[in-house]
Design an enzyme around this catalytic site. Structure first.
Site, short mmCIF file in Angstrom:
data_model
loop_
_atom_site.label_atom_id
_atom_site.label_comp_id
_atom_site.label_asym_id
_atom_site.label_seq_id
_atom_site.Cartn_x
_atom_site.Cartn_y
_atom_site.Cartn_z
N GLN A 52 0.86 -1.18 0.00
CA GLN A 52 0.00 0.00 0.00
C GLN A 52 0.90 1.24 0.00
O GLN A 52 1.83 1.32 0.79
CB GLN A 52 -0.86 -0.02 1.26
CG GLN A 52 -1.92 1.07 1.29
CD GLN A 52 -2.68 1.07 2.61
OE1 GLN A 52 -2.19 0.57 3.62
NE2 GLN A 52 -3.87 1.64 2.62
N GLU B 167 -10.06 -1.61 5.67
CA GLU B 167 -8.84 -1.58 6.47
C GLU B 167 -9.17 -1.47 7.95
O GLU B 167 -8.55 -2.08 8.79
CB GLU B 167 -8.01 -0.38 6.01
CG GLU B 167 -6.62 -0.36 6.59
CD GLU B 167 -5.79 0.76 5.98
OE1 GLU B 167 -4.59 0.60 5.92
OE2 GLU B 167 -6.36 1.80 5.57
N ASN C 299 -5.56 6.27 15.72
CA ASN C 299 -6.76 6.12 16.53
C ASN C 299 -7.38 7.47 16.89
O ASN C 299 -8.59 7.56 17.15
CB ASN C 299 -6.45 5.28 17.77
CG ASN C 299 -6.28 3.81 17.41
OD1 ASN C 299 -6.24 3.46 16.22
ND2 ASN C 299 -6.20 2.95 18.41
N GLU C 300 -6.58 8.53 16.85
CA GLU C 300 -7.13 9.87 17.11
C GLU C 300 -8.03 10.29 15.94
O GLU C 300 -9.11 10.86 16.14
CB GLU C 300 -6.01 10.89 17.33
CG GLU C 300 -5.30 10.72 18.67
CD GLU C 300 -4.50 9.42 18.79
OE1 GLU C 300 -3.94 8.95 17.78
OE2 GLU C 300 -4.45 8.87 19.90
#
Lengths: 371, 376
Positions: free
Chosen positions: B124, B242, B356-357
């Site tokens: 990717q 994803e 994750n933010e």
């Protein structure tokens, strides 16, 4: 495999949600806390009519048999609306009484000879103790049919409010002063119980009573195993209630963050607030499937530790949501008069009710690794 | 509502039997090394020969048309058997779903079979030095030329790109258009003329990712996915995969949690209830993740932004689970081994696929409906 509520189960939850939204539950809870149980008992009967207790009472006593998915669906709504009263305790009592009365009716011929003991001492609410005396090749003593058969239909109809203590995990009988039946199991004895002096809880709508054991209703190893099943079902109900409490606290906090303005903008625009609320959602989203999974394990050997897994995570998720709700609301959330603060307190109280997260993690580990 | 898995038991049994007979007894070398990469590629070929490399794909591309439930069961068995990590996962889990949604029949027929067999391993290529969480600020360009496009610029943190064969990602094809417009999604060969790749050692030194430099790299028209200019939309359809179930299936965490319980039994001090509780939590959360997976595949509506909820949960579970294992190992926790390898791998989870933010912003705005902050 279809691991989501079916249309009927969803409808059951929505029906209870509507009924409770119209009932003005915060006021009911405040009355309950102040020793005015009448509105709460009226709501109890309405919920019974809507089928709440039918999902924990056998068909022969006017219920539908234990329907664990419906049960957790209902308790999720009880949690969301902060309904006061010994609901989980009554459901647990129903299972306990049912198990022991089935045994009393007993499939084995001549298994038990029924002996009346102390018939004269019985009170109107708690008829005399009837114990069955074991024979050499039969279980020792069971609850005879008469009493359970009198109480179970009342539970289904909402006319009997039951409470119970199942020490050590459940040491106090919730709201025992308004219950018409109070039970306790110690060791392998099921007894009636009288409420002692009320103890104050952080959740003012939870009135906790130490119990004074009374007549023996049944004795024998079957009592302990029935009490284990009752404890597991009560714990599952409490876990579902916790997820509901957490959900509602998240809902009201999102609403508040969208309208409360500081620095010229809704506080919900700030990432610090957003991330708190997102974290609360993540935990609740995973507690729910554990509760549903445990419900579907009812009757299997895994039920007990799946319930423990669900209770541990539901407790953490709901309590986490409560802490976040308090922080997002600021000072208003710390006031007695603000209704969501009832739920903030309830999350903390229910976390330890029916076993703390540590108790339940220990139970999970002992199931996984052996004692 | 039910959890009746009996219909998939025959499939489970077949997968289990095959894995028992074929999973290498000794672990393969790390797939983040040249030697390990080759060994993992060979393993992909064996899986493919048993038609087990891409069970959920249509048969014509090397799959079995497995249902989502069968796929979940395959994954449970795969990780329970201790089978090797999937070196082809970026292609299989991130590019293939994008092609199924946006690709042409010609692209599907050309790209998917060699992906299924491990003949072509994909990397990717999304992030750039100036475009990490803020992906839409990417600057690598695709310029229209006769018969195709010329790529220029730089990509970085490209997983598997040190040893992979081909890459995919969004490039800016219309510099005049707005941030989310004028992007085009392309596939390219990593050994094409004009591509320079520089492996980057991850935190344990293994070249798990790479920088890519593009210097007038030609890409033919048939390697554009979707319409030119629609690259943002195409890319976002990948993020759902994803962040959702496909990249990190429940089976992976169930198996790791079971091993953690075994580790506790072997090394745990029964008096250390704090550590015992962390083991219990890892097991409970792995189980919650499994059940949530069953819930997700039972739903009919698109999960959409809720995949961000998933991404936070699995990435944090992965770190917590491995931290617990290392703590259990005590002084041996710093020694090279499978737990440490898993720990190093887990540390990247809260960062890649959207930090994750960023996921928490997505959840707050698109799931909970909180007001958007003023962003460009």
């Amino acid at each position: 495999m279809k691991f989501i509520l079916d249309a009927e189960q969803r409808l059951f939850g929505e029906t209870l949600d509507k009924l409770l939204a119209q009932a003005g539950t915060p006021a009911v809870a405040r009355d309950w806390a102040a020793g005015r149980p009448e509105p709460g008992l009226a709501l109890w009967r309405s919920l019974a009519e809507a089928g709440l207790f039918a999902v924990a009472v056998p068909e022969r006593a006017g219920g539908a048999g234990v329907l664990p998915v419906e049960l957790v669906t209902a308790f999720h709504e009880l949690g969301r609306h902060g309904v006061p009263g010994p609901y989980a305790e009554t459901v647990a009592a129903a299972v306990l009484l049912d198990r022991l009365s089935i045994l009393a009716e007993g499939p084995a011929e001549g298994a038990a000879a029924v002996r009346r003991s102390g018939a004269a001492e019985g009170t109107p609410d708690a008829p005399s103790s009837i114990v069955a005396e074991g024979t050499a090749d039969a279980p020792s003593s069971f609850l005879a049919e008469g009493r359970a058969e009198a109480w179970l239909p009342g539970i289904a109809e909402g006319t009997v409010v039951a409470s119970l203590a199942l020490p050590p995990l459940v040491p106090y009988a919730l709201d025992a002063d308004v219950a018409s039946v109070v039970l306790t199991v110690e060791g392998d004895e099921l007894r009636t119980a009288a409420p002692g002096q009320v103890r104050e809880s952080l959740d003012p709508a939870r009135r906790l009573f130490p119990v004074v054991p009374g007549d023996v209703l049944a004795a024998g190893p079957e009592v302990a195993s029935a009490a284990g099943e009752a404890r597991d079902l009560g714990t599952l109900a409490c876990a579902a209630q916790l997820v509901g409490v957490g959900r509602r606290l998240l809902e009201v906090s999102v609403d508040y963050a969208g309208t409360r303005r500081q620095f010229g903008r809704p506080i919900g625009e700030f990432q610090a607030v957003k991330h708190h609320l997102a974290n609360a959602l993540v935990e609740l989203e995973y507690a729910r499937p554990l509760v549903h999974g445990a419900a579907l394990a009812y009757g299997s050997p895994d039920f007990s530790h799946e319930v423990s897994a669900a209770k541990a995570m539901a407790s953490d998720a709901a309590y986490g949501a409560a802490r976040i709700a308090l922080q997002v609301h600021g000072a208003i959330g710390y006031t007695d008069e603000y209704d969501p603060s009832l739920l903030i307190r309830k999350a903390r109280a229910l976390r330890a009710a029916w076993g703390s997260p540590a108790d339940h993690r220990a139970r999970v580990m002992s199931a996984l690794t052996g004692p | 509502m039910d959890l009746d898995l009996s219909s998939v038991e025959p499939f489970r049994a077949e997968v289990r039997a095959w894995l028992r007979a074929h999973v290498p007894a000794a672990p393969l070398p790390s797939l983040e090394t040249k030697e390990g990469f080759a060994a993992h590629r060979a393993w992909e070929r064996r899986l493919h020969e048993a038609r087990l490399s891409v069970v959920s794909w249509p048969e014509e591309y090397g799959g079995r048309d497995a249902t989502p439930l069968e796929w979940l069961v395959f994954e449970e068995e795969y990780y329970a058997a201790g089978a090797p990590g999937r070196v082809g996962q970026n292609g299989i889990n991130l590019l293939a779903p994008t092609l199924f949604q946006h690709g042409t029949p010609e692209q599907l027929a050309r790209v998917l079979p060699p992906m299924a067999s491990g003949e072509v391993i994909w990397a990717q290529a999304w992030s750039e030095p100036g475009a990490g969480s803020d992906l839409a600020s990417l600057r690598a360009t695709a310029t229209r030329v006769a018969g195709g496009w010329r790529l220029n610029g730089q990509k970085t943190w490209s997983s598997r790109a040190a040893f992979a064969d081909r890459g995919f990602g969004p490039f800016r094809s219309d510099p005049e258009a707005g941030r989310h417009h004028g992007l085009t999604y392309l596939m390219f060969a990593l050994d094409a003329e004009g591509v320079t790749r520089r492996p980057i050692g991850r935190i344990d030194g293994k070249p798990a990712f790479a920088e890519l430099f593009f210097d007038d790299v030609f890409v033919p028209d048939h390697d554009v996915i979707g319409e030119p200019g629609s690259g943002w939309r195409v890319a976002m359809s990948t993020t759902g995969n994803e962040r959702g179930l496909t990249l990190r299936s429940p089976g992976r965490f169930l198996a790791a949690a079971d091993r953690l319980v075994e580790l506790w039994q072997a090394h745990g001090d029964p008096a250390d209830t704090a550590l015992r509780d962390r083991v219990a939590d890892a097991w409970i959360r792995a189980r919650a993740y499994r059940l949530k997976g069953f819930e997700t595949i039972s739903r009919t509506e698109d999960v959409g932004a809720e995949s961000s909820v998933n991404k936070i949960f699995w990435s944090e579970l992965d770190v917590a689970l491995h931290e617990t294992a290392l703590d259990l190992l005590g002084p041996d926790g710093e020694l090279a081994g499978e737990w440490l390898e898993g720990y190093v791998f887990s540390l990247a989870g809260p960062i890649y696929a959207g930090t994750n933010e960023i996921q928490r912003n997505v959840i707050a705005e698109r799931v909970l409906g909180l007001p958007r902050a003023g962003r460009p």
